[in-house]
Design a protein around this motif. Sequence first.
Motif, PDB file in Angstrom:
ATOM      1  N   THR A   1       0.820  -1.219   0.000  1.00 43.45           N
ATOM      2  CA  THR A   1       0.000   0.000   0.000  1.00 43.45           C
ATOM      3  C   THR A   1       0.850   1.264   0.000  1.00 43.45           C
ATOM      4  O   THR A   1       0.376   2.341  -0.369  1.00 43.45           O
ATOM      5  CB  THR A   1      -0.920   0.023   1.236  1.00 43.45           C
ATOM      6  OG1 THR A   1      -0.124  -0.112   2.427  1.00 43.45           O
ATOM      7  CG2 THR A   1      -1.926  -1.130   1.178  1.00 43.45           C
ATOM      8  N   ALA A   2       2.111   1.150   0.396  1.00 43.34           N
ATOM      9  CA  ALA A   2       3.000   2.315   0.440  1.00 43.34           C
ATOM     10  C   ALA A   2       3.815   2.473  -0.842  1.00 43.34           C
ATOM     11  O   ALA A   2       4.558   3.447  -0.973  1.00 43.34           O
ATOM     12  CB  ALA A   2       3.953   2.210   1.634  1.00 43.34           C
ATOM     13  N   LEU A   3       3.673   1.540  -1.789  1.00 48.72           N
ATOM     14  CA  LEU A   3       4.478   1.600  -3.002  1.00 48.72           C
ATOM     15  C   LEU A   3       4.287   2.881  -3.817  1.00 48.72           C
ATOM     16  O   LEU A   3       5.262   3.414  -4.362  1.00 48.72           O
ATOM     17  CB  LEU A   3       4.194   0.370  -3.879  1.00 48.72           C
ATOM     18  CG  LEU A   3       4.766  -0.959  -3.369  1.00 48.72           C
ATOM     19  CD1 LEU A   3       4.428  -2.079  -4.337  1.00 48.72           C
ATOM     20  CD2 LEU A   3       6.275  -0.868  -3.159  1.00 48.72           C
ATOM     21  N   PRO A   4       3.044   3.412  -3.948  1.00 46.03           N
ATOM     22  CA  PRO A   4       2.916   4.677  -4.691  1.00 46.03           C
ATOM     23  C   PRO A   4       3.741   5.812  -4.104  1.00 46.03           C
ATOM     24  O   PRO A   4       4.291   6.643  -4.844  1.00 46.03           O
ATOM     25  CB  PRO A   4       1.411   4.975  -4.609  1.00 46.03           C
ATOM     26  CG  PRO A   4       0.777   3.635  -4.463  1.00 46.03           C
ATOM     27  CD  PRO A   4       1.720   2.856  -3.605  1.00 46.03           C
ATOM     28  N   TYR A   5       3.865   5.851  -2.775  1.00 48.30           N
ATOM     29  CA  TYR A   5       4.646   6.911  -2.149  1.00 48.30           C
ATOM     30  C   TYR A   5       6.146   6.683  -2.348  1.00 48.30           C
ATOM     31  O   TYR A   5       6.922   7.639  -2.466  1.00 48.30           O
ATOM     32  CB  TYR A   5       4.296   6.989  -0.670  1.00 48.30           C
ATOM     33  CG  TYR A   5       2.813   7.146  -0.432  1.00 48.30           C
ATOM     34  CD1 TYR A   5       2.184   8.366  -0.654  1.00 48.30           C
ATOM     35  CD2 TYR A   5       2.030   6.064  -0.027  1.00 48.30           C
ATOM     36  CE1 TYR A   5       0.819   8.512  -0.462  1.00 48.30           C
ATOM     37  CE2 TYR A   5       0.671   6.208   0.166  1.00 48.30           C
ATOM     38  CZ  TYR A   5       0.064   7.427  -0.053  1.00 48.30           C
ATOM     39  OH  TYR A   5      -1.289   7.564   0.123  1.00 48.30           O
ATOM     40  N   VAL A   6       6.555   5.410  -2.388  1.00 53.10           N
ATOM     41  CA  VAL A   6       7.939   5.103  -2.729  1.00 53.10           C
ATOM     42  C   VAL A   6       8.238   5.541  -4.157  1.00 53.10           C
ATOM     43  O   VAL A   6       9.319   6.059  -4.456  1.00 53.10           O
ATOM     44  CB  VAL A   6       8.204   3.594  -2.543  1.00 53.10           C
ATOM     45  CG1 VAL A   6       9.605   3.233  -3.022  1.00 53.10           C
ATOM     46  CG2 VAL A   6       8.030   3.194  -1.089  1.00 53.10           C
ATOM     47  N   SER A   7       7.271   5.353  -5.039  1.00 48.07           N
ATOM     48  CA  SER A   7       7.442   5.763  -6.428  1.00 48.07           C
ATOM     49  C   SER A   7       7.628   7.270  -6.539  1.00 48.07           C
ATOM     50  O   SER A   7       8.444   7.751  -7.340  1.00 48.07           O
ATOM     51  CB  SER A   7       6.235   5.328  -7.260  1.00 48.07           C
ATOM     52  OG  SER A   7       6.146   3.926  -7.306  1.00 48.07           O
ATOM     53  N   ILE A   8       6.863   8.023  -5.756  1.00 43.44           N
ATOM     54  CA  ILE A   8       7.021   9.483  -5.773  1.00 43.44           C
ATOM     55  C   ILE A   8       8.440   9.871  -5.361  1.00 43.44           C
ATOM     56  O   ILE A   8       9.083  10.717  -5.995  1.00 43.44           O
ATOM     57  CB  ILE A   8       5.985  10.148  -4.851  1.00 43.44           C
ATOM     58  CG1 ILE A   8       4.572   9.929  -5.389  1.00 43.44           C
ATOM     59  CG2 ILE A   8       6.261  11.636  -4.716  1.00 43.44           C
ATOM     60  CD1 ILE A   8       3.498  10.496  -4.500  1.00 43.44           C
ATOM     61  N   ALA A   9       8.939   9.234  -4.297  1.00 44.08           N
ATOM     62  CA  ALA A   9      10.295   9.541  -3.838  1.00 44.08           C
ATOM     63  C   ALA A   9      11.325   9.196  -4.911  1.00 44.08           C
ATOM     64  O   ALA A   9      12.267   9.966  -5.161  1.00 44.08           O
ATOM     65  CB  ALA A   9      10.587   8.771  -2.552  1.00 44.08           C
ATOM     66  N   GLY A  10      11.149   8.048  -5.575  1.00 44.57           N
ATOM     67  CA  GLY A  10      12.083   7.659  -6.625  1.00 44.57           C
ATOM     68  C   GLY A  10      12.028   8.597  -7.825  1.00 44.57           C
ATOM     69  O   GLY A  10      13.063   8.940  -8.402  1.00 44.57           O
ATOM     70  N   GLY A  11      10.817   9.020  -8.203  1.00 37.30           N
ATOM     71  CA  GLY A  11      10.686   9.951  -9.319  1.00 37.30           C
ATOM     72  C   GLY A  11      11.309  11.296  -9.014  1.00 37.30           C
ATOM     73  O   GLY A  11      11.981  11.898  -9.875  1.00 37.30           O
ATOM     74  N   LEU A  12      11.115  11.795  -7.807  1.00 33.34           N
ATOM     75  CA  LEU A  12      11.711  13.070  -7.414  1.00 33.34           C
ATOM     76  C   LEU A  12      13.236  12.979  -7.391  1.00 33.34           C
ATOM     77  O   LEU A  12      13.931  13.912  -7.822  1.00 33.34           O
ATOM     78  CB  LEU A  12      11.179  13.488  -6.038  1.00 33.34           C
ATOM     79  CG  LEU A  12       9.717  13.930  -5.976  1.00 33.34           C
ATOM     80  CD1 LEU A  12       9.286  14.134  -4.535  1.00 33.34           C
ATOM     81  CD2 LEU A  12       9.511  15.223  -6.770  1.00 33.34           C
ATOM     82  N   ALA A  13      13.754  11.857  -6.884  1.00 29.18           N
ATOM     83  CA  ALA A  13      15.207  11.686  -6.841  1.00 29.18           C
ATOM     84  C   ALA A  13      15.795  11.649  -8.247  1.00 29.18           C
ATOM     85  O   ALA A  13      16.833  12.267  -8.522  1.00 29.18           O
ATOM     86  CB  ALA A  13      15.552  10.408  -6.085  1.00 29.18           C
ATOM     87  N   ALA A  14      15.129  10.944  -9.169  1.00 30.84           N
ATOM     88  CA  ALA A  14      15.615  10.880 -10.546  1.00 30.84           C
ATOM     89  C   ALA A  14      15.567  12.252 -11.212  1.00 30.84           C
ATOM     90  O   ALA A  14      16.498  12.649 -11.925  1.00 30.84           O
ATOM     91  CB  ALA A  14      14.783   9.870 -11.346  1.00 30.84           C
ATOM     92  N   ALA A  15      14.489  12.987 -10.982  1.00 34.22           N
ATOM     93  CA  ALA A  15      14.365  14.321 -11.570  1.00 34.22           C
ATOM     94  C   ALA A  15      15.438  15.261 -11.022  1.00 34.22           C
ATOM     95  O   ALA A  15      16.001  16.076 -11.769  1.00 34.22           O
ATOM     96  CB  ALA A  15      12.981  14.888 -11.287  1.00 34.22           C
TER      97      ALA A  15
END
Length: 378
Positions: free
Chosen positions: A159-173
């Motif tokens: 259930t927390a995977l979408p929030y992990v995805s946000i963190a990963g996307g921000l880090a990549a950007a």
Amino acid sequence: MSRTTPTSPENTNPANTVARDSSPAAAGRRVRPAGHAVLRRGRGSLLVHRRAVLVAVVLAVLLAAAVVVYLCVGESFVSPVEVVNVLLGRPSPDQLVVGTLRLPRLVVGLLAGLAFGVAGALVQTVARNPLASPDVIGVTHGAGAATVAAMSFGLVSYTALPYVSIAGGLAAALLVYVFAWRRGLHASRFVLVGIGVSVALGSLTQLFLTKGDFIVAQQAKVWLTGSLNSRGYDQAAPLATVLLLAVPAALWAARAQRGASFDDDTAVALGIRLDRVRLGLTALGIVLASVATGATGPVDFVALLAPQIARRLTRTAHIPLLSSALTGALVVVVADLLARRLFSPVELPVGVLTAAVGAPYLMWLIARTRSRSGGTTP
């Protein structure tokens, strides 16, 4: 009585018109671009592009039709009447098929398509490049790498995977921004650095897959193709929350993207704080793309295709956010419908179909851009 005759050359000169008539109504008529209408209510007014409104209405109608067909078609056909009954909460013998099996998956696809469409429009506006999109410049790859790492090593709950995805996307950007910045953010350098970061993050993702649990790694591979299979309201809830919270920001972005499309010198002359505007637009696009990736996996090329389709349909100077969002939702819904039925009973991941269409389009766009620039890189 007019001050000049209708055939006088002075009538065709806007400067002369300004000198003759400086009333607010005349000023509104002077600055209104062709193909636009002004909606007034009290002291407020809104400039509306007629064709963009018409295109948005047509896209909404097509999307509604696609939703009904999506819910009707499957291993068992459900009549449109029963589909409407289920959507309205009326008793129906097809409640299980429509309401439990098909509707949750459809909701996730709709929301993800909306998010990808807006995210692509914002990133392309900031980069001033049709080749720029979250899946090309590394944002979705960063979200994917972070999510696969969390899945493979059991770091967080699903259930927390979408929030992990946000963190990963921000880090990549952030990584792309740091490497692309050199006394300013040049559009072509931004895209090329993003492609390089995408390749590196893809390799990192494969490393995570080989180091994690075998069964979980197989699930992560399916997720990496971009699939709506087994998606439901658990994935839709955080995506819907982010989209609702982003509505005020999207309204601001619809106005701010006009200034973001200017070059630096023009923006400074107009008093636009270009760096802040671009940062805000980019951050919003990254968050939307990342949370959509967390819900569905990296459904490639939707964020690339939707803004360009919307812009060509509306023929506007800027990418229309509403039409881009509706186009993204329509692409995802239709692609998932075809993925379910083309090779039935085998269901393809929706990302396979979007990639099959998006990859040739990307190659055509690169070739078209190179030919226009005289053979140099875009």
